[in-house]
Motif scaffolding. Sequence first.
Motif, PDB file in Angstrom:
ATOM      1  N   LYS A  37      10.911   0.927  -3.162  1.00 36.52           N
ATOM      2  CA  LYS A  37       9.652   0.539  -2.513  1.00 36.52           C
ATOM      3  C   LYS A  37       9.185   1.631  -1.547  1.00 36.52           C
ATOM      4  O   LYS A  37       8.007   1.976  -1.506  1.00 36.52           O
ATOM      5  N   LYS A  40       7.798   4.546  -3.573  1.00 33.82           N
ATOM      6  CA  LYS A  40       6.457   4.258  -4.091  1.00 33.82           C
ATOM      7  C   LYS A  40       5.413   4.338  -2.992  1.00 33.82           C
ATOM      8  O   LYS A  40       4.319   4.874  -3.195  1.00 33.82           O
ATOM      9  N   ASP A  41       5.727   3.813  -1.798  1.00 32.40           N
ATOM     10  CA  ASP A  41       4.788   3.895  -0.678  1.00 32.40           C
ATOM     11  C   ASP A  41       4.539   5.344  -0.280  1.00 32.40           C
ATOM     12  O   ASP A  41       3.410   5.731   0.017  1.00 32.40           O
ATOM     13  N   ARG A  44       2.286   6.930  -2.842  1.00 32.04           N
ATOM     14  CA  ARG A  44       0.919   6.438  -2.687  1.00 32.04           C
ATOM     15  C   ARG A  44       0.249   7.138  -1.502  1.00 32.04           C
ATOM     16  O   ARG A  44      -0.913   7.532  -1.576  1.00 32.04           O
TER      17      ARG A  44
END
Length: 77
Positions: A37, A40-41, A44
């Motif tokens: 997670k 992915k953050d 992004r």
Amino acid sequence: MGSFSIWHWLIVLLIVALVFGTKKLRNIGSDLGGAVKGFKDGMRDAEGADADSHKELPRSGTIDVDAKEKSGSHDAR
């Protein structure tokens, strides 16, 4: 009585994981999920920063620059 089949080894590994590693496996799973997670953050955020930096460039592909000399910085030419 000779050798064990693959099914015997899988059952033994399953029992060992259930008896000794349920808490550790759960912790590893949650840590791995948190790491994915976070990755992915981060990706992004990096993509957002790249998109913002590309917005500042002109669309024509050329950059118009006015070069001016500073007074006193290159006196000893």
